[in-house]
Motif scaffolding. Structure first.
Motif, PDB file in Angstrom:
ATOM      1  N   ARG A 175      -3.627  -2.375  -9.939  1.00  8.17           N
ATOM      2  CA  ARG A 175      -2.992  -2.998  -8.732  1.00  8.17           C
ATOM      3  C   ARG A 175      -3.273  -4.988  -9.227  1.00  8.17           C
ATOM      4  NH1 ARG A 175      -0.864  -0.233  -4.569  1.00  8.17           N
ATOM      5  NH2 ARG A 175       0.334   1.580  -5.485  1.00  8.17           N
TER       6      ARG A 175
ATOM      7  N   ARG B 103      -0.078  -7.454 -10.448  1.00  6.64           N
ATOM      8  CA  ARG B 103      -0.351  -8.341  -9.597  1.00  6.64           C
ATOM      9  C   ARG B 103       0.315  -9.535  -9.962  1.00  6.64           C
ATOM     10  NH1 ARG B 103      -3.264 -11.306  -7.612  1.00  6.64           N
ATOM     11  NH2 ARG B 103      -5.666  -9.835  -7.847  1.00  6.64           N
TER      12      ARG B 103
ATOM     13  N   THR C 168       3.699 -11.662 -10.399  1.00 10.55           N
ATOM     14  CA  THR C 168       3.207 -13.261  -9.140  1.00 10.55           C
ATOM     15  C   THR C 168       4.078 -13.834 -10.627  1.00 10.55           C
ATOM     16  OG1 THR C 168       1.157 -13.207  -7.923  1.00 10.55           O
ATOM     17  CG2 THR C 168       1.674 -15.233  -8.523  1.00 10.55           C
TER      18      THR C 168
END
Length: 285
Positions: free
Chosen positions: A252, A256, A260
């Motif tokens: 995760r 992320r 981003t």
């Protein structure tokens, strides 16, 4: 208040022994509970006899078999797996044996067999789904076989050519699902899948773990996974971006970071490296 002398008691006993009027002994009455027990025993005997007669009679002969949940198995395949003997009734059918037979198929994760009186047997199947198609090098790496694999690592089947004899006989749902999932490629030569067994290749298992751990937002963008080795696992998105993901750790966090970077540099990212999660890098087109 009255009193009786001991002598009088002795005389009373003597008169009884000498033929006097005997005392009446009260017999206990049958209790209500006893009568209920007797009634239940009689009912059980009658029911047992009735069941025995029906068990050996054709009253509840199975006339139809209802199958639910089997999208990747054809009716013919299910009939072979269930193998319900002709003339079997709902009372004497061995549902456990049918469940054991059906669940042996690689597509079947679980199964439940139920009786639907008067004449229907229901087989409810929960199937495994294709998580990915693995490109397996074969024939000394001269050819490539396409193997469907489930998310739990179970090898489901080799995907045949659509126009082949086998391709024409299997469920069309198999091809539909195989076309919709991603491919795991670049697996080192030597992988030998076998239907109904679990994958023991660390590279493929690592790729499956990554896919299982990704959220929908990124997972739906992955088109292929290169599984040369676990540390070098590479994801290729449908927009062409390559992600050096590495092992199935900190999934995760890696996801992320990728989302981003892509959000902050839309249309300009070509490559992202998150193999070391605290030192990510990226390269522009």
């Amino acid at each position: 208040m009255s009193s009786v002398r001991l002598g009088d008691l002795d005389q009373g006993r003597g008169s009884a022994r000498r033929g006097g009027t005997p005392r009446t002994i009260a017999r206990p009455k049958r209790s209500r509970g006893f009568r209920i027990v007797v009634a239940l025993i009689v009912a059980a005997v009658l029911l047992g006899g009735t069941y025995g007669c029906l068990y050996f009679s054709p009253t509840f002969t199975i006339e139809s078999v209802k199958v639910t949940g089997a999208d990747h198995l054809t009716n013919e395949e299910m009939a072979i797996l269930a193998a319900v003997p002709q003339g079997t009734t709902l009372l004497n059918v061995d549902t456990g044996a049918i469940e054991d037979s059906v669940v042996r198929d690689a597509w079947v994760e679980s199964v439940r067999v139920s009786r639907l009186f008067p004449n229907t047997l229901e087989i409810a199947v929960t199937e495994r789904k294709i998580a990915a198609v693995v490109d397996v090098a074969a024939d000394n790496a001269k050819t490539t076989q396409m193997w469907a694999i489930a998310s739990d690592g179970m090898w489901l089947m080799e995907i045949p050519a659509r126009d082949s004899e086998l391709g024409q006989s299997i469920s069309p749902q198999i091809f539909e699902d195989a076309d919709a999932v991603l491919h795991i490629k670049d697996v080192p030569f030597g992988l030998t899948p076998e239907v109904g067994t679990y994958c023991t290749d660390g590279n493929v298992s690592n790729a499956l773990a990554i896919l299982d751990g990704l959220s929908t937002e990124l997972a739906e963008q992955v088109k292929t996974v290169s599984a040369t080795d676990a540390a070098s696992t590479l994801l290729t998105l449908d927009n062409g971006i390559e992600i050096a993901f590495g092992t199935a750790e900190d999934i995760r966090d890696k996801e992320r970071i990728c989302l981003t970077i892509m959000a902050e540099h839309p249309g300009t990212v070509a490559y992202i490296n998150v193999r070391v999660v605290d030192r990510p890098t990226w390269r522009a087109v």
